[in-house]
Write an enzyme that holds these catalytic residues in place. Structure first.
Site, mmCIF file in Angstrom:
data_model
loop_
_atom_site.group_PDB
_atom_site.id
_atom_site.type_symbol
_atom_site.label_atom_id
_atom_site.label_comp_id
_atom_site.label_asym_id
_atom_site.label_seq_id
_atom_site.Cartn_x
_atom_site.Cartn_y
_atom_site.Cartn_z
ATOM 1 N N SER A 157 0.170 35.124 14.430
ATOM 2 C CA SER A 157 0.020 36.012 13.268
ATOM 3 C C SER A 157 1.324 36.053 12.479
ATOM 4 O O SER A 157 2.405 36.043 13.079
ATOM 5 C CB SER A 157 -0.324 37.435 13.722
ATOM 6 O OG SER A 157 -0.299 38.312 12.609
ATOM 7 N N TYR A 186 0.307 44.633 19.635
ATOM 8 C CA TYR A 186 -0.228 43.437 18.969
ATOM 9 C C TYR A 186 0.904 42.576 18.409
ATOM 10 O O TYR A 186 0.959 41.368 18.647
ATOM 11 C CB TYR A 186 -1.182 43.876 17.857
ATOM 12 C CG TYR A 186 -1.771 42.731 17.064
ATOM 13 C CD1 TYR A 186 -2.848 42.005 17.563
ATOM 14 C CD2 TYR A 186 -1.274 42.373 15.814
ATOM 15 C CE1 TYR A 186 -3.398 40.951 16.845
ATOM 16 C CE2 TYR A 186 -1.816 41.331 15.090
ATOM 17 C CZ TYR A 186 -2.882 40.622 15.602
ATOM 18 O OH TYR A 186 -3.424 39.582 14.894
HETATM 19 N N1 LIG Z 1 -8.100 38.283 10.407
HETATM 20 C C1 LIG Z 1 -6.800 38.238 10.158
HETATM 21 O O1 LIG Z 1 -6.350 38.553 9.047
HETATM 22 C C2 LIG Z 1 -5.834 37.797 11.235
HETATM 23 C C3 LIG Z 1 -4.473 37.759 10.923
HETATM 24 C C4 LIG Z 1 -3.587 37.329 11.867
HETATM 25 C C5 LIG Z 1 -4.048 36.904 13.103
HETATM 26 N N2 LIG Z 1 -5.364 36.972 13.398
HETATM 27 C C6 LIG Z 1 -5.812 36.512 14.726
HETATM 28 O O2 LIG Z 1 -6.978 35.727 14.604
HETATM 29 C C7 LIG Z 1 -7.718 35.792 15.822
HETATM 30 C C8 LIG Z 1 -9.169 36.105 15.501
HETATM 31 O O3 LIG Z 1 -9.245 37.427 14.998
HETATM 32 P P1 LIG Z 1 -10.254 37.846 13.839
HETATM 33 O O4 LIG Z 1 -9.456 38.302 12.703
HETATM 34 O O5 LIG Z 1 -11.271 36.787 13.637
HETATM 35 O O6 LIG Z 1 -10.895 39.157 14.451
HETATM 36 P P2 LIG Z 1 -12.307 39.429 15.146
HETATM 37 O O7 LIG Z 1 -13.435 39.070 14.261
HETATM 38 O O8 LIG Z 1 -12.209 40.831 15.641
HETATM 39 O O9 LIG Z 1 -12.311 38.414 16.345
HETATM 40 C C9 LIG Z 1 -11.643 38.645 17.534
HETATM 41 C C10 LIG Z 1 -12.222 37.690 18.531
HETATM 42 O O10 LIG Z 1 -11.565 37.874 19.782
HETATM 43 C C11 LIG Z 1 -12.539 38.008 20.777
HETATM 44 N N3 LIG Z 1 -12.070 38.922 21.817
HETATM 45 C C12 LIG Z 1 -11.495 40.135 21.660
HETATM 46 N N4 LIG Z 1 -11.270 40.687 22.866
HETATM 47 C C13 LIG Z 1 -11.702 39.807 23.782
HETATM 48 C C14 LIG Z 1 -11.755 39.807 25.203
HETATM 49 N N5 LIG Z 1 -11.332 40.846 25.940
HETATM 50 N N6 LIG Z 1 -12.289 38.730 25.813
HETATM 51 C C15 LIG Z 1 -12.774 37.689 25.109
HETATM 52 N N7 LIG Z 1 -12.748 37.623 23.766
HETATM 53 C C16 LIG Z 1 -12.225 38.682 23.124
HETATM 54 C C17 LIG Z 1 -13.778 38.573 20.114
HETATM 55 O O11 LIG Z 1 -14.892 38.133 20.836
HETATM 56 P P3 LIG Z 1 -16.279 38.946 20.977
HETATM 57 O O12 LIG Z 1 -17.255 38.133 20.195
HETATM 58 O O13 LIG Z 1 -16.563 38.890 22.424
HETATM 59 O O14 LIG Z 1 -16.074 40.318 20.424
HETATM 60 C C18 LIG Z 1 -13.710 37.951 18.736
HETATM 61 O O15 LIG Z 1 -14.368 36.708 18.707
HETATM 62 C C19 LIG Z 1 -7.034 36.833 16.678
HETATM 63 O O16 LIG Z 1 -6.192 36.211 17.612
HETATM 64 C C20 LIG Z 1 -6.228 37.616 15.677
HETATM 65 O O17 LIG Z 1 -5.119 38.262 16.264
HETATM 66 C C21 LIG Z 1 -6.277 37.417 12.489
#
Ligand SMILES: NC(=O)c1ccc[n+]([C@@H]2O[C@H](COP(=O)([O-])OP(=O)(O)OC[C@H]3O[C@@H](n4cnc5c(N)ncnc54)[C@H](OP(=O)(O)O)[C@@H]3O)[C@@H](O)[C@H]2O)c1
Length: 263
Positions: free
Chosen positions: A153, A167
């Site tokens: 991130s 985080y």
């Molecule tokens: N969106 C942004 O702007 C942003 C920015 C910086 C970094 N990121 C990073 O991008 C990645 C994806 O995040 P996102 O933004 O797409 O958010 P999201 O839609 O909330 O996705 C999070 C994912 O992580 C999985 N997850 C969470 N806890 C888990 C656990 N205990 N065991 C297995 N899987 C788990 C969830 O799976 P389930 O289907 O099982 O819920 C979901 O697929 C993350 O690493 C996040 O930190 C996102």
């Protein structure tokens, strides 16, 4: 000088890919793109029904499979490794995308906000790479380096932590682990890089994006003035996993519309 085969330089067709947390958000953006580009894609998810629906939707355009697991505990990580090894003997690309966050004011930030976030965001990516190492090495031995992509991130690099203390620390940890693993695994033919997203619409960012004031403030901090799209993030990941990305390892690549340069 050898001629460059531009037709296949950016191709990921035929690769076997594992994306943790591929049901929604960034994981879904990535898995959809890899499936459509001809890769054989495994996704993990915690909710069996949502996982089955996502796999069915992905299967319309290509090969997709699901592995049901919670990565917050070592047993969940072990079940992903076992589930994958049951069906495949090599892995070309591991995308450690699953991530958790926790927001609370500094004074109230609870002790219980540390372990699950560190487990999912740092320990699970390490343990998956460790457990799948023979399969990643087998992929590399087949002619091209294998890839591990950790989703970090940009908020590991700034002090705009949005009250998500565990985080931001976990994301800084995965950036450093990326560099260390890149050095460790280079001799096994495995490239390890991190993609550091800025703002992408997902369940994780929904709460800020639906608040007009918060959304405007976030967009104001992005020089390009917009959030990221599936094409933006998939393009970078596919480049890293294609032959064109064969000489990049240990890099932390921001994909943030310029957030870091404006900070
Ligand atoms: N969106 C942004 O702007 C942003 C920015 C910086 C970094 N990121 C990073 O991008 C990645 C994806 O995040 P996102 O933004 O797409 O958010 P999201 O839609 O909330 O996705 C999070 C994912 O992580 C999985 N997850 C969470 N806890 C888990 C656990 N205990 N065991 C297995 N899987 C788990 C969830 O799976 P389930 O289907 O099982 O819920 C979901 O697929 C993350 O690493 C996040 O930190 C996102």
């Amino acid at each position: 000088m050898d001629m460059i085969d531009f037709k296949t330089l950016y191709s990921v067709a035929g690769k076997t890919v594992l994306v943790t947390g591929g049901v929604g958000g960034i994981g879904r953006m990535l898995s959809s793109a890899f499936v459509a580009a001809g890769a054989r894609v495994y996704i993990t998810g915690r909710k069996a029904e949502a996982l089955a629906t996502a796999v069915a939707e992905l299967s319309v355009t290509g090969e997709a499979f699901g592995i049901h697991a919670d990565l917050a505990a070592p047993e969940g990580v072990a079940s992903v490794i076992a589930g994958f090894c049951e069906r495949e003997s090599r892995l070309d690309v591991l995308i450690n995308n699953a991530g958790q966050t926790w927001g609370a004011a500094f004074a109230d930030f609870p002790a219980k906000a540390w372990a699950p976030v560190m487990n999912v965001n740092v320990q699970a990516p390490f343990a998956l790479a460790q457990g799948l190492l023979p399969l990643l090495a087998a992929g590399a031995a087949a002619g091209a380096p294998s890839r591990i992509i950790n989703i970090g991130s940009v908020y590991a690099e700034t002090t705009e932590v949005m009250k998500a203390y565990s985080y931001t620390a976990s994301k800084a940890a995965i950036h450093q682990l990326t560099r260390v693993m890149a050095r460790e695994l280079a001799s096994s033919g495995i490239l390890v890089n991190a993609i550091a997203p800025g703002l992408f619409p997902s369940k994780m960012t929904e709460f800020v994006l639906r608040n007009d004031t918060a959304r405007e403030a976030l967009l104001d901090a992005i020089p390009l003035g917009r959030a990221g799209t599936p094409e933006d993030i998939a393009g970078l990941a596919m480049f890293l996993c294609s032959r064109a990305g064969s000489y990049i390892t240990g890099a932390i690549i921001p994909i943030d519309g310029g957030i870091l340069i404006a900070h």
